[in-house]
Design a protein around this motif. Structure first.
Motif, PDB file in Angstrom:
ATOM      1  N   THR A   1       9.006  43.691 -59.727  1.00  0.00           N
ATOM      2  CA  THR A   1       8.324  44.102 -58.513  1.00  0.00           C
ATOM      3  C   THR A   1       8.668  43.203 -57.333  1.00  0.00           C
ATOM      4  O   THR A   1       8.852  43.687 -56.219  1.00  0.00           O
ATOM      5  N   ASP A   2       8.784  41.913 -57.546  1.00  0.00           N
ATOM      6  CA  ASP A   2       9.100  41.007 -56.448  1.00  0.00           C
ATOM      7  C   ASP A   2      10.429  41.377 -55.799  1.00  0.00           C
ATOM      8  O   ASP A   2      10.555  41.393 -54.575  1.00  0.00           O
ATOM      9  N   THR A   3      11.432  41.652 -56.603  1.00  0.00           N
ATOM     10  CA  THR A   3      12.736  42.012 -56.078  1.00  0.00           C
ATOM     11  C   THR A   3      12.694  43.372 -55.387  1.00  0.00           C
ATOM     12  O   THR A   3      13.148  43.516 -54.249  1.00  0.00           O
ATOM     13  N   MET A   4      12.155  44.361 -56.076  1.00  0.00           N
ATOM     14  CA  MET A   4      12.142  45.712 -55.525  1.00  0.00           C
ATOM     15  C   MET A   4      11.208  45.837 -54.325  1.00  0.00           C
ATOM     16  O   MET A   4      11.477  46.608 -53.397  1.00  0.00           O
ATOM     17  N   LYS A   5      10.146  45.062 -54.333  1.00  0.00           N
ATOM     18  CA  LYS A   5       9.239  45.107 -53.189  1.00  0.00           C
ATOM     19  C   LYS A   5       9.954  44.614 -51.943  1.00  0.00           C
ATOM     20  O   LYS A   5       9.845  45.225 -50.872  1.00  0.00           O
ATOM     21  N   MET A   6      10.691  43.517 -52.054  1.00  0.00           N
ATOM     22  CA  MET A   6      11.429  42.993 -50.912  1.00  0.00           C
ATOM     23  C   MET A   6      12.461  44.010 -50.433  1.00  0.00           C
ATOM     24  O   MET A   6      12.638  44.224 -49.229  1.00  0.00           O
ATOM     25  N   PHE A   7      13.154  44.640 -51.367  1.00  0.00           N
ATOM     26  CA  PHE A   7      14.149  45.637 -51.003  1.00  0.00           C
ATOM     27  C   PHE A   7      13.496  46.819 -50.282  1.00  0.00           C
ATOM     28  O   PHE A   7      13.979  47.279 -49.243  1.00  0.00           O
ATOM     29  N   ARG A   8      12.387  47.317 -50.835  1.00  0.00           N
ATOM     30  CA  ARG A   8      11.711  48.458 -50.218  1.00  0.00           C
ATOM     31  C   ARG A   8      11.186  48.117 -48.835  1.00  0.00           C
ATOM     32  O   ARG A   8      11.207  48.958 -47.926  1.00  0.00           O
ATOM     33  N   MET A   9      10.730  46.890 -48.648  1.00  0.00           N
ATOM     34  CA  MET A   9      10.262  46.480 -47.330  1.00  0.00           C
ATOM     35  C   MET A   9      11.392  46.601 -46.305  1.00  0.00           C
ATOM     36  O   MET A   9      11.173  47.028 -45.164  1.00  0.00           O
ATOM     37  N   GLY A  10      12.604  46.226 -46.727  1.00  0.00           N
ATOM     38  CA  GLY A  10      13.735  46.346 -45.822  1.00  0.00           C
ATOM     39  C   GLY A  10      14.074  47.791 -45.514  1.00  0.00           C
ATOM     40  O   GLY A  10      14.341  48.154 -44.368  1.00  0.00           O
ATOM     41  N   VAL A  11      14.063  48.643 -46.554  1.00  0.00           N
ATOM     42  CA  VAL A  11      14.361  50.064 -46.360  1.00  0.00           C
ATOM     43  C   VAL A  11      13.363  50.701 -45.403  1.00  0.00           C
ATOM     44  O   VAL A  11      13.726  51.510 -44.536  1.00  0.00           O
ATOM     45  N   GLU A  12      12.093  50.318 -45.535  1.00  0.00           N
ATOM     46  CA  GLU A  12      11.035  50.933 -44.734  1.00  0.00           C
ATOM     47  C   GLU A  12      10.891  50.316 -43.348  1.00  0.00           C
ATOM     48  O   GLU A  12      10.457  50.993 -42.409  1.00  0.00           O
ATOM     49  N   GLY A  13      11.273  49.027 -43.204  1.00  0.00           N
ATOM     50  CA  GLY A  13      11.007  48.391 -41.910  1.00  0.00           C
ATOM     51  C   GLY A  13      12.100  47.489 -41.389  1.00  0.00           C
ATOM     52  O   GLY A  13      11.869  46.712 -40.466  1.00  0.00           O
ATOM     53  N   GLY A  14      13.316  47.586 -41.959  1.00  0.00           N
ATOM     54  CA  GLY A  14      14.399  46.698 -41.533  1.00  0.00           C
ATOM     55  C   GLY A  14      15.217  47.197 -40.373  1.00  0.00           C
ATOM     56  O   GLY A  14      16.086  46.476 -39.873  1.00  0.00           O
ATOM     57  N   LYS A  15      14.940  48.438 -39.937  1.00  0.00           N
ATOM     58  CA  LYS A  15      15.679  48.999 -38.803  1.00  0.00           C
ATOM     59  C   LYS A  15      14.689  49.479 -37.748  1.00  0.00           C
ATOM     60  O   LYS A  15      14.460  50.686 -37.577  1.00  0.00           O
ATOM     61  N   PRO A  16      14.085  48.532 -37.021  1.00  0.00           N
ATOM     62  CA  PRO A  16      13.077  48.886 -36.023  1.00  0.00           C
ATOM     63  C   PRO A  16      13.701  49.572 -34.807  1.00  0.00           C
ATOM     64  O   PRO A  16      14.910  49.476 -34.579  1.00  0.00           O
ATOM     65  N   THR A  17      12.865  50.250 -34.044  1.00  0.00           N
ATOM     66  CA  THR A  17      13.334  50.848 -32.798  1.00  0.00           C
ATOM     67  C   THR A  17      13.577  49.747 -31.778  1.00  0.00           C
ATOM     68  O   THR A  17      13.097  48.619 -31.917  1.00  0.00           O
ATOM     69  N   ALA A  18      14.316  50.055 -30.738  1.00  0.00           N
ATOM     70  CA  ALA A  18      14.662  49.070 -29.711  1.00  0.00           C
ATOM     71  C   ALA A  18      13.406  48.441 -29.120  1.00  0.00           C
ATOM     72  O   ALA A  18      12.431  49.138 -28.816  1.00  0.00           O
TER      73      ALA A  18
END
Length: 331
Positions: free
Chosen positions: A115-132
Motif C-alpha cells: 500500500t505504501d508504494t501504490m498509494k504514493m504512485f496513485r497520489m501522483g496519478v491523481e494529483g501530479g499534473k495540476p492545472t496552471a
C-alpha cells in the motif's frame, strides 16, 4: 541544440555544440557549460543564443574525443560540494509494479508494504499534473550526493565495496543553475544512469535512502530547450561483449504521472536548494530496470542507455570499489 563538455588534445577544458553524430564545433570564451550559463544569465539571453554567439569555426571529430577518453559530464562545478544530485521516484506510468513487487516479495506480500508504494504512485496519478498556477501533490524524493558522485560518460561507475547490488536506472535528469538571487534556472536535460542498490532497498523500504547513495552518470549531451512529451529509449547491459539484457523504455511527460514543473516545484521549494551559484542535477524517475527481470550486474558489465533526442548514448562500465569502510577515531 545539444552541448558537450570535453578536454582538448592539450588537456584544456572546452564546450562544444553537437553538429552531428560525428562532428562538434568548439565554442570560444567559455571552458565549461557552467561558465556559459553564467554568461547567459548576466547578459539576459538564453543559453542557446549565448552558445550561438560564441560558436567558432573549429570543427572536431566527436568519435575521436570519445575514443581518447576526453568526454566530460555535461555539467559540473569547480567545487563539487556546490552541486547537489537528487531525484524522484514512482513518477512514470507503470513504474510502480516492479517496485511494489520488490517490496512485497521481501515482506511476504504484506498489505502495508504494498500500500505504501501504490498509494504514493496513485497520489501522483491523481494529483501530479495540476492545472496552471496550482501546485500538485509532492512526489517521493531522495538525495544521491554531491558533484563528486557523477561519473563522466565512458568512465567507470564505481560501486562501493559494501553494496549488495549495483543496478542501472535509465532516466532523464534536469540540470539547473541558481542565479545571483538564488532563483533556479533550468539549463537543459540529459540522459542519466541513476545507479541504485535494489537489494538493500528490498530489505526494508526505509533503506531507500541508503540504496540511493551511489554513483551516477549523465550525458554525454545536454539537450537545450523544452523536453519532448514522448521519449523512446533503450537500456541494455553488455557482459563480455554480448548483450545480457535489453529493454525499451518510455519517458517524457506523456508517460509520467507528474509534470516536470511539479517535480521542480517540490524540489526548489526548499530554501536550502536556492543558494546563489548552486548547481542541481535532478533525476525524474525510471520506467524500467533490469532488477525487475532478475538481472544482477557485476563488475565489468557495461551499461548503455540511449534515446535519439539526446544524441550519443550514455555508456559506463561497472567497477566494484574494494576500499574498506573507514574507522572513526576519537580526536
Amino acid at each position: 541544440m545539444r552541448l558537450i563538455q570535453f578536454l582538448t588534445e592539450d588537456g584544456r577544458r572546452a564546450v562544444g555544440v553537437v553538429e552531428s553524430a560525428d562532428t562538434i564545433y568548439q565554442l570560444n570564451g567559455a571552458d565549461s557549460i557552467y561558465q556559459l550559463a553564467q554568461q547567459a544569465l548576466e547578459t539576459g539571453t538564453t543559453l542557446e543564443n549565448r552558445a550561438r554567439e560564441q560558436l567558432s569555426d573549429t570543427r572536431l571529430d566527436y568519435q575521436r574525443i570519445i575514443e581518447e577518453g576526453r568526454l566530460l559530464a555535461p555539467i559540473d562545478h569547480q567545487d563539487p560540494a556546490h552541486l547537489l544530485v537528487a531525484g524522484t521516484g514512482l513518477t512514470h506510468l507503470g513504474s510502480a509494479d516492479t517496485r511494489a513487487a520488490m517490496h512485497a516479495q521481501n515482506q511476504k506480500g504484506t498489505e502495508e508494504s504494498l500500500t505504501d508504494t501504490m498509494k504514493m504512485f496513485r497520489m501522483g496519478v491523481e494529483g501530479g499534473k495540476p492545472t496552471a498556477g496550482e501546485i500538485g501533490v509532492q512526489p517521493e524524493w531522495f538525495y544521491k550526493g554531491d558533484g563528486s558522485i557523477i561519473a563522466a560518460p565512458e568512465a567507470d561507475l564505481v560501486s562501493p565495496s559494501f553494496a549488495l547490488d549495483a543496478g542501472e536506472e535509465p532516466e532523464i535528469a534536469g540540470i539547473y543553475l541558481n542565479d545571483s538571487e538564488g532563483v533556479p534556472h533550468r539549463i537543459g536535460f540529459a540522459l542519466g544512469n541513476e545507479l541504485s542498490d535494489h537489494v538493500t532497498e528490498r530489505q526494508n523500504y526505509l533503506y531507500l535512502a541508503h540504496s540511493k547513495l551511489r554513483p551516477c552518470a549523465i550525458g554525454p549531451e545536454l539537450l537545450l530547450g523544452e523536453l519532448p512529451g514522448n521519449i523512446e529509449g533503450v537500456s541494455r547491459i553488455l557482459r563480455d561483449g554480448e548483450v545480457l539484457w535489453e529493454k525499451a523504455f518510455l519517458s517524457g511527460e506523456d508517460n509520467m504521472s507528474h509534470t516536470i514543473a511539479n517535480l521542480e516545484t517540490h524540489h526548489f521549494k526548499y530554501a536550502g536548494f536556492c543558494r546563489p551559484g548552486q548547481v542541481h542535477v535532478h533525476f525524474f524517475g525510471t520506467a524500467t530496470l533490469s532488477f525487475g527481470d532478475g538481472i544482477q550486474p557485476r563488475s565489468g558489465d557495461r551499461f548503455e542507455i540511449e534515446a535519439e533526442v539526446f544524441g550519443r548514448p550514455l555508456r559506463n562500465q561497472l567497477v566494484v570499489d574494494e576500499r574498506t569502510i573507514p574507522e572513526v577515531k576519537p580526536l
